[in-house]
Design an enzyme around this catalytic site. Structure first.
Site, short mmCIF file in Angstrom:
data_model
loop_
_atom_site.label_atom_id
_atom_site.label_comp_id
_atom_site.label_asym_id
_atom_site.label_seq_id
_atom_site.Cartn_x
_atom_site.Cartn_y
_atom_site.Cartn_z
N ARG A 56 0.93 -1.26 -0.26
CA ARG A 56 -0.03 -0.07 -0.15
C ARG A 56 0.88 1.19 -0.36
O ARG A 56 1.12 1.75 1.07
CB ARG A 56 -0.81 -0.20 1.19
CG ARG A 56 -1.80 -1.43 1.07
CD ARG A 56 -3.03 -1.19 0.00
NE ARG A 56 -3.05 0.96 0.16
CZ ARG A 56 -4.93 0.84 1.37
NH1 ARG A 56 -5.16 -0.42 1.29
NH2 ARG A 56 -5.12 2.41 1.10
N HIS A 144 -14.83 -0.44 -4.70
CA HIS A 144 -15.49 -0.10 -3.27
C HIS A 144 -16.66 0.31 -3.28
O HIS A 144 -16.72 1.73 -3.52
CB HIS A 144 -14.00 0.08 -2.85
CG HIS A 144 -12.61 -0.35 -3.08
ND1 HIS A 144 -11.71 -0.26 -3.48
CD2 HIS A 144 -12.15 -1.11 -1.77
CE1 HIS A 144 -11.20 -1.03 -3.59
NE2 HIS A 144 -10.86 -2.11 -3.00
N LYS A 171 -12.04 -7.01 -9.05
CA LYS A 171 -12.56 -6.98 -7.33
C LYS A 171 -13.78 -5.92 -7.06
O LYS A 171 -13.03 -4.75 -8.15
CB LYS A 171 -11.02 -6.62 -7.32
CG LYS A 171 -11.47 -6.56 -5.64
CD LYS A 171 -9.75 -5.49 -5.31
CE LYS A 171 -10.16 -5.73 -3.39
NZ LYS A 171 -8.51 -4.46 -2.55
N SER A 269 -17.03 -16.80 20.34
CA SER A 269 -17.49 -17.94 20.39
C SER A 269 -15.97 -18.61 19.56
O SER A 269 -15.70 -18.41 18.97
CB SER A 269 -18.99 -18.03 19.87
OG SER A 269 -18.97 -19.71 19.69
N LYS A 318 -32.19 -17.70 20.08
CA LYS A 318 -32.65 -19.39 20.27
C LYS A 318 -34.09 -19.62 20.40
O LYS A 318 -34.25 -20.49 19.68
CB LYS A 318 -32.23 -19.56 21.63
CG LYS A 318 -30.52 -20.00 21.56
CD LYS A 318 -29.69 -20.83 23.16
CE LYS A 318 -28.71 -20.56 23.09
NZ LYS A 318 -28.12 -20.89 24.53
N ASP A 356 -28.08 -28.06 24.63
CA ASP A 356 -28.05 -27.06 25.81
C ASP A 356 -27.99 -28.00 27.82
O ASP A 356 -27.27 -27.73 27.98
CB ASP A 356 -28.54 -25.73 26.04
CG ASP A 356 -28.21 -24.50 24.83
OD1 ASP A 356 -26.62 -24.69 24.58
OD2 ASP A 356 -28.91 -23.32 24.45
N ALA A 392 -33.80 -15.97 31.92
CA ALA A 392 -35.24 -16.37 31.32
C ALA A 392 -35.42 -16.48 29.96
O ALA A 392 -36.44 -16.78 29.26
CB ALA A 392 -36.63 -15.65 32.24
N THR A 416 -35.94 -9.25 34.08
CA THR A 416 -37.68 -8.34 33.99
C THR A 416 -38.52 -9.62 34.86
O THR A 416 -38.44 -10.84 34.12
CB THR A 416 -38.06 -8.10 32.53
OG1 THR A 416 -37.57 -7.86 31.48
CG2 THR A 416 -39.42 -8.20 32.31
N ARG A 419 -41.14 -11.94 32.65
CA ARG A 419 -40.36 -12.50 31.88
C ARG A 419 -39.84 -14.52 33.39
O ARG A 419 -40.16 -15.13 32.82
CB ARG A 419 -39.59 -12.49 31.52
CG ARG A 419 -39.34 -11.70 30.31
CD ARG A 419 -39.91 -12.22 28.68
NE ARG A 419 -39.25 -13.51 28.49
CZ ARG A 419 -37.70 -13.48 27.53
NH1 ARG A 419 -37.50 -12.56 27.27
NH2 ARG A 419 -37.31 -15.14 26.96
N TYR A 481 -18.49 -19.11 29.43
CA TYR A 481 -17.32 -19.24 29.42
C TYR A 481 -16.05 -18.74 28.19
O TYR A 481 -15.19 -19.36 28.41
CB TYR A 481 -17.34 -20.63 28.70
CG TYR A 481 -17.90 -20.53 27.46
CD1 TYR A 481 -16.59 -20.54 25.85
CD2 TYR A 481 -19.09 -20.73 26.21
CE1 TYR A 481 -16.93 -20.16 24.35
CE2 TYR A 481 -19.34 -19.97 25.20
CZ TYR A 481 -18.41 -20.08 24.39
OH TYR A 481 -18.40 -20.01 22.60
#
Length: 535
Positions: A56, A144, A171, A269, A318, A356, A392, A416, A419, A481
């Site tokens: 560059r 671009h 490109k 993740s 989920k 899960d 929840a 809440t 919920r 985790y």
């Protein structure tokens, strides 16, 4: 919204003669501010595994065009791509246009393997180098778009316009406002292969990450990978290390099946590390990617081909994902949330399930059994215990359902209260607001399970419950985790409780997903080793 038809067959062959294109190249952007630093960085790029370097020139503070360009070419350990990007196309150069283009022509004449010129000036530049261009040098004509990814029709017209300039390589770099935007680039990449002009199609931003990985499947000419994390020449570039070793880029081809983790956020993740290592260990032709998804229904509708064979699902999708499936496992239906989707190969229909609660409940039981030294191995140590679930959402429902099945009495605590009340009524338990947890201690020996993101990186100082309240619990489980030991777990252990890390749930839920994805036994020892080494 365009509906892409991403067929493996279309991406397997290119050109009028049906010749298969060579593997997608990895290009490392070199953006140092001096020639000497660039030479060092080029050596690092080779060591990292790059196939070529993009020099560059617009990042150099001062340079002598003739001598320094020759030095960069002569001292590069890899083939060179020269880019001198002007500010009007997102670069750093703000000088005379003729001088800029003269430098690119000089690089070509001195032995550059590629030069990149912007579409706006491409026709004039290519006309000016007629009969001067060495055969080995390829001209990339680039466009671009930092605002959006246009329609398939507009992209097709753009490809035709670039090809008409006489470009050796097309490109196109666009911007992802949604992950479904990337499908249009895949479609254009596949369909453009009927010509003999290679195409680079990339989508900038985190939502466009899959364009930089799956271009190896859909026939893209090259992708860009940085040497160091964060040192990007465009938004969303992964590192060369991740391209090669996390996503196993060299093994991706037209027949590779695509899997991934659907979530928002999702970049933290570790599922891609786990599954890609697993795929490699058993010789399965698949790749598992991060999928930053805003609208799960739109995502699944867009990526509906057999190429996209299965997905893990995490926060916050989920529950919404369950509604998108053609068939749902009865247990998952009872929970009201799924964390895994399989595309059935015979009819393409989506099957949802929940792994899960299996991983988490098993880990919690193992933790209790280890402390009890009980001979009643057939009975669950959760039977009769008060089991407090924080959250929840999908994971909270899964844990509550699993504990209820084992004979626990359930309490749901949520930010809440409504919920929490709704879930508690459904499953047959009590409800609390999280703010009431500190003074909730009706008995000793309770179980606490945090299923929220409280305490997850980067907010590692947060905890859902005060330390003094933890003395009433025999065991504390945290679904977070990252980090492995959260503040909640650290303070629980200091209070005398058994602690179970979210990594145990993570490993347990991944076993069944892997086996559903591949039809092969999960490499369990490898999974545990990968999780421990990446903690």
């Amino acid at each position: 919204m365009d509906s892409p038809n991403l067929t493996v067959a279309a991406s397997a062959e290119v050109g009028g003669g049906g010749l298969r294109r060579s593997a997608t190249l990895i290009c490392a952007p070199i953006m140092a501010d001096s020639v000497a630093k660039m030479v060092v960085e080029m050596g690092r790029a080779k060591a990292a595994g790059a196939d070529l370097v993009e020099i560059r020139l617009d990042h150099l503070k001062v340079f002598d065009s003739s001598g320094d360009v020759k030095t960069l070419i002569d001292q590069s350990p890899l083939p060179t791509l020269f880019t001198y990007r002007p500010k009007w196309e997102g670069g750093q150069y703000d000088g005379d246009e003729k001088s800029r283009l003269d430098v690119l022509q000089l690089a070509m004449e001195l032995g550059a393997d590629y030069i990149d010129v912007e579409l706006q000036v491409a026709q004039e530049f290519i006309d000016s180098i007629h009969d001067k261009k060495p055969e080995k040098c390829k001209v990339i004509v680039s466009s671009h778009n930092y605002q959006e990814t246009p329609s398939v029709e507009a992209l097709g017209n753009l490809v035709a316009t670039i090809q008409a300039t006489g470009a050796d390589i097309v490109k196109i770099a666009t911007t992802a406002l949604d992950i479904t935007d990337v499908a249009r680039i895949f479609q254009i990449t596949v369909h453009s292969q009927v010509s003999n002009v290679p195409i680079i199609g990339l989508v900038m931003g985190e939502r466009g990450l899959i364009s930089r990985i799956l271009c190896a499947k859909f026939g893209g000419y090259l992708t860009f990978g940085t040497i160091d994390s964060g040192a990007v020449s465009a938004p969303g570039q992964p590192t060369i290390k991740d391209i090669l070793h996390l996503y196993n880029f060299r093994q991706i081809g037209p027949d590779t099946k695509v899997f991934g983790i659907i979530g928002k956020p999702v970049g933290h993740s570790k599922s891609p590390i786990l599954h890609n290592e697993g795929f490699k260990s058993v010789g399965f032709n698949g790749v598992y990617v991060h999928l930053l998804v805003d609208d799960v229904a739109n995502f699944l509708k867009t990526y509906s081909s057999a190429d996209f064979a299965g997905f893990s699902v995490t926060i916050p999708h989920k529950e919404a994902a369950l509604k998108c499936c053609d068939e749902v496992d009865p247990v998952a239906k009872s929970i009201g949330a799924i964390n895994c989707i399989i595309r059935r190969p015979n009819d393409g229909k989506l099957y949802g399930l929940n792994t899960d609660y299996i991983g988490a409940i098993s880990a919690i039981e193992d933790g209790l059994r280890g402390s009890l030294n009980s001979s009643h191995v057939t009975d669950s140590p959760l039977a009769g215990r008060l089991f407090v679930v924080i959250g929840a959402g999908g994971a909270g429902k899964a844990l509550a359902y699993g504990a209820k099945q084992k004979g626990s009495r359930i309490v749901i605590a949520n930010r809440t209260y409504e919920r929490a009340r709704e879930l508690a009524d459904t499953i047959g338990g009590e409800a609390l607001s999280i703010s009431d947890l500190d003074k909730f201690h009706p008995e000793d020996g309770m179980i606490l399970a945090n299923t929220t993101s409280i305490g997850m990186h980067p907010k590692v100082d947060e905890t859902p419950i005060s330390k003094h309240a933890l003395r009433s619990y025999a065991l504390v489980f945290d679904a977070v985790y990252t980090p492995k030991i959260t503040r909640l777990l650290r303070e629980a252990e200091e209070s005398g409780a058994i602690v179970v890390s979210g990594s145990e749930m993570f490993i347990g839920q991944a076993y069944e997903q892997f086996e559903r994805f591949t039809g092969l036994p999960a490499p369990k020892e490898l999974f545990r080793k990968v999780v421990e080494s990446s903690s």
